[in-house]
Design a protein around this motif. Sequence first.
Motif, PDB file in Angstrom:
ATOM      1  N   ASN A 197       3.621 -10.245  -1.109  1.00 17.18           N
ATOM      2  CA  ASN A 197       4.173 -10.342   0.249  1.00 17.18           C
ATOM      3  C   ASN A 197       5.195  -9.247   0.562  1.00 17.18           C
ATOM      4  O   ASN A 197       6.286  -9.500   1.082  1.00 17.18           O
ATOM      5  CB  ASN A 197       4.811 -11.725   0.463  1.00 17.18           C
ATOM      6  N   VAL A 198       4.800  -8.024   0.241  1.00 20.12           N
ATOM      7  CA  VAL A 198       5.641  -6.866   0.561  1.00 20.12           C
ATOM      8  C   VAL A 198       5.504  -6.562   2.050  1.00 20.12           C
ATOM      9  O   VAL A 198       4.391  -6.598   2.594  1.00 20.12           O
ATOM     10  CB  VAL A 198       5.188  -5.641  -0.264  1.00 20.12           C
ATOM     11  N   PRO A 199       6.592  -6.287   2.761  1.00 18.80           N
ATOM     12  CA  PRO A 199       6.474  -5.941   4.189  1.00 18.80           C
ATOM     13  C   PRO A 199       5.528  -4.745   4.382  1.00 18.80           C
ATOM     14  O   PRO A 199       5.657  -3.730   3.696  1.00 18.80           O
ATOM     15  CB  PRO A 199       7.904  -5.576   4.592  1.00 18.80           C
ATOM     16  N   ASP A 200       4.570  -4.889   5.288  1.00 21.65           N
ATOM     17  CA  ASP A 200       3.583  -3.834   5.525  1.00 21.65           C
ATOM     18  C   ASP A 200       4.118  -2.870   6.572  1.00 21.65           C
ATOM     19  O   ASP A 200       3.899  -3.031   7.774  1.00 21.65           O
ATOM     20  CB  ASP A 200       2.260  -4.461   5.982  1.00 21.65           C
ATOM     21  N   VAL A 241       8.044   1.875  -3.777  1.00 22.52           N
ATOM     22  CA  VAL A 241       7.540   1.278  -5.013  1.00 22.52           C
ATOM     23  C   VAL A 241       7.298   2.349  -6.080  1.00 22.52           C
ATOM     24  O   VAL A 241       7.775   2.236  -7.220  1.00 22.52           O
ATOM     25  CB  VAL A 241       6.233   0.497  -4.754  1.00 22.52           C
ATOM     26  N   PHE A 242       6.561   3.392  -5.711  1.00 19.94           N
ATOM     27  CA  PHE A 242       6.056   4.310  -6.723  1.00 19.94           C
ATOM     28  C   PHE A 242       6.963   5.504  -7.023  1.00 19.94           C
ATOM     29  O   PHE A 242       6.888   6.065  -8.120  1.00 19.94           O
ATOM     30  CB  PHE A 242       4.654   4.783  -6.323  1.00 19.94           C
ATOM     31  N   ALA A 243       7.815   5.899  -6.093  1.00 22.83           N
ATOM     32  CA  ALA A 243       8.711   7.024  -6.366  1.00 22.83           C
ATOM     33  C   ALA A 243       9.696   6.715  -7.501  1.00 22.83           C
ATOM     34  O   ALA A 243       9.869   7.534  -8.417  1.00 22.83           O
ATOM     35  CB  ALA A 243       9.451   7.440  -5.095  1.00 22.83           C
ATOM     36  N   PRO A 244      10.353   5.541  -7.506  1.00 21.67           N
ATOM     37  CA  PRO A 244      11.258   5.233  -8.625  1.00 21.67           C
ATOM     38  C   PRO A 244      10.530   5.154  -9.973  1.00 21.67           C
ATOM     39  O   PRO A 244      11.089   5.520 -11.008  1.00 21.67           O
ATOM     40  CB  PRO A 244      11.848   3.870  -8.256  1.00 21.67           C
ATOM     41  N   LEU A 245       9.279   4.675  -9.956  1.00 22.09           N
ATOM     42  CA  LEU A 245       8.500   4.627 -11.200  1.00 22.09           C
ATOM     43  C   LEU A 245       8.213   6.043 -11.699  1.00 22.09           C
ATOM     44  O   LEU A 245       8.297   6.324 -12.901  1.00 22.09           O
ATOM     45  CB  LEU A 245       7.188   3.866 -10.979  1.00 22.09           C
ATOM     46  N   ALA A 246       7.880   6.936 -10.777  1.00 18.86           N
ATOM     47  CA  ALA A 246       7.632   8.328 -11.160  1.00 18.86           C
ATOM     48  C   ALA A 246       8.899   8.962 -11.718  1.00 18.86           C
ATOM     49  O   ALA A 246       8.858   9.695 -12.717  1.00 18.86           O
ATOM     50  CB  ALA A 246       7.127   9.121  -9.956  1.00 18.86           C
ATOM     51  N   TYR A 264      10.226  -7.254  -1.627  1.00 23.36           N
ATOM     52  CA  TYR A 264       9.227  -8.214  -2.096  1.00 23.36           C
ATOM     53  C   TYR A 264       9.917  -9.519  -2.513  1.00 23.36           C
ATOM     54  O   TYR A 264      10.971  -9.501  -3.138  1.00 23.36           O
ATOM     55  CB  TYR A 264       8.417  -7.634  -3.262  1.00 23.36           C
ATOM     56  N   PRO A 265       9.319 -10.678  -2.192  1.00 25.76           N
ATOM     57  CA  PRO A 265       9.922 -11.955  -2.591  1.00 25.76           C
ATOM     58  C   PRO A 265       9.599 -12.347  -4.032  1.00 25.76           C
ATOM     59  O   PRO A 265      10.356 -13.110  -4.654  1.00 25.76           O
ATOM     60  CB  PRO A 265       9.323 -12.960  -1.602  1.00 25.76           C
ATOM     61  N   THR A 282       1.767  -7.389   2.620  1.00 25.77           N
ATOM     62  CA  THR A 282       0.696  -6.901   1.754  1.00 25.77           C
ATOM     63  C   THR A 282       1.026  -7.215   0.303  1.00 25.77           C
ATOM     64  O   THR A 282       2.204  -7.318  -0.068  1.00 25.77           O
ATOM     65  CB  THR A 282       0.499  -5.382   1.934  1.00 25.77           C
ATOM     66  N   ASP A 283      -0.010  -7.392  -0.515  1.00 25.68           N
ATOM     67  CA  ASP A 283       0.162  -7.490  -1.968  1.00 25.68           C
ATOM     68  C   ASP A 283      -0.210  -6.135  -2.577  1.00 25.68           C
ATOM     69  O   ASP A 283      -1.250  -5.563  -2.233  1.00 25.68           O
ATOM     70  CB  ASP A 283      -0.745  -8.563  -2.567  1.00 25.68           C
ATOM     71  N   ILE A 284       0.617  -5.615  -3.446  1.00 30.58           N
ATOM     72  CA  ILE A 284       0.343  -4.344  -4.114  1.00 30.58           C
ATOM     73  C   ILE A 284       0.187  -4.609  -5.609  1.00 30.58           C
ATOM     74  O   ILE A 284       1.115  -5.110  -6.260  1.00 30.58           O
ATOM     75  CB  ILE A 284       1.477  -3.322  -3.886  1.00 30.58           C
ATOM     76  N   THR A 285      -0.993  -4.294  -6.132  1.00 28.83           N
ATOM     77  CA  THR A 285      -1.285  -4.457  -7.556  1.00 28.83           C
ATOM     78  C   THR A 285      -1.547  -3.094  -8.166  1.00 28.83           C
ATOM     79  O   THR A 285      -2.246  -2.266  -7.580  1.00 28.83           O
ATOM     80  CB  THR A 285      -2.512  -5.365  -7.764  1.00 28.83           C
TER      81      THR A 285
END
Length: 412
Positions: A274-277, A285-290, A337-338, A310-313
């Motif tokens: 349930n991430v805000p779309d 999400v992905f920049a901090p992981l990088a 995300y909740p 949205t759900d992000i997997t």
Amino acid sequence: MPRLVMKFGGTSVANVERIKNVARHVKREVEAGFDVAVVVSAMSGKTNELVAWCKEAAPLHDQREYDAVVASGEQVTTGLLAIALQEIGIPARSWQGWQVPVETDAAHGAARITGIGGAGILQGFEEHREVAVVAGFQGIHLPTGRLTTLGRGGADTSAVAVAAGLHADRCDIYTDVDGVYTTDPRIVPKAQRLDRVSFEEMLELASAGAKVLQVRSVEVAMVHNVRTFVRSSFDDPNNPKPGTLICGEEEIVESQVVTGIAYSKDEAQITLRNVPDKPGVAAAVFAPLADANVVVDMIVQNISPDGKTTDITFTVPSADYTRAMAVLAKQKDTIGYPSIEGAQDVAKVSAIGVGMRSHAGVAAKAFKALADRGINIRAITTSEIKFSVLIDQAYTELAVRTLHSLYGLDAA
């Protein structure tokens, strides 16, 4: 004289007797008329021992000194192999990475090659037909004069880079298997050794979990068009098997639709619910992981019926799972995300083949076959010559065998 680079890994040089066996392989190629450079790894288990010593000395150690310690394993092997070659009448000398020089950037512990010298090696070829025994896995950052290492498996990359730098006719990578197979023979006894594989296919196979070659070595081979053989050092030196040729697609007359099936159990799945779309969420999400050097592989996004969330997997290497979860926990307010879910009991199974470019429905056949076997697919990714599915780890072997048979890869 034609030039050849031969690379031998840790199991091939695990003790003095195996080093003498390597010398016999080298002698065969010298007598066949090649000028030979040999790239070697440390003796099996030695690098792990050296790494452990660094951690014992200080858990948070200087990476520059770490490189100085762990590169010493290859130095021992080069000297021993040069001695073994001299003993059977082959002129030889050892070369450390800084002597070649193998030039790298300053990323100690995971350096990338920026250039190859080799004038001294070529002089040895011309004046003495001298075999050059080169330490793999290591190089030098010229501006600082510091020794560097290329990361685990870096000897493969060293060998291909040296072959490119010396304009060698080919590079032979000797391992404990006699080539590249359609899949892991331990899972599918009917797996076949491939005569030829394209650079692109080998790159996908390596990145999808096949352990035969390091991904970076295949990248270097493809960029510099270095014809590379995978062969076994445990073959009879007087009657070796041909191995598998990694080459340009133009050298492969006719390709199968699917060339091989690869798998990786070193996977972990993370799902943000349930991430805000809205714009910018994926970057959050992905920049901090990088930034944390966490490599993200498969990504699936599902939009809610109302279009607001949205759900992000996605998947990460299992070794990075804890770190990735910690990074995302710090970003919870920013991402919004909740809840977050994770699983480490997953595996990725991939089918690779350049023939997919010209055939429709290749992946659809796989999805049906897996469903018929009761295997649930958690996520799917596709590219021009590959598709991958994420499944429960318990079904890995069944999925590999199913797809191997489905695409007619079983030996007759």
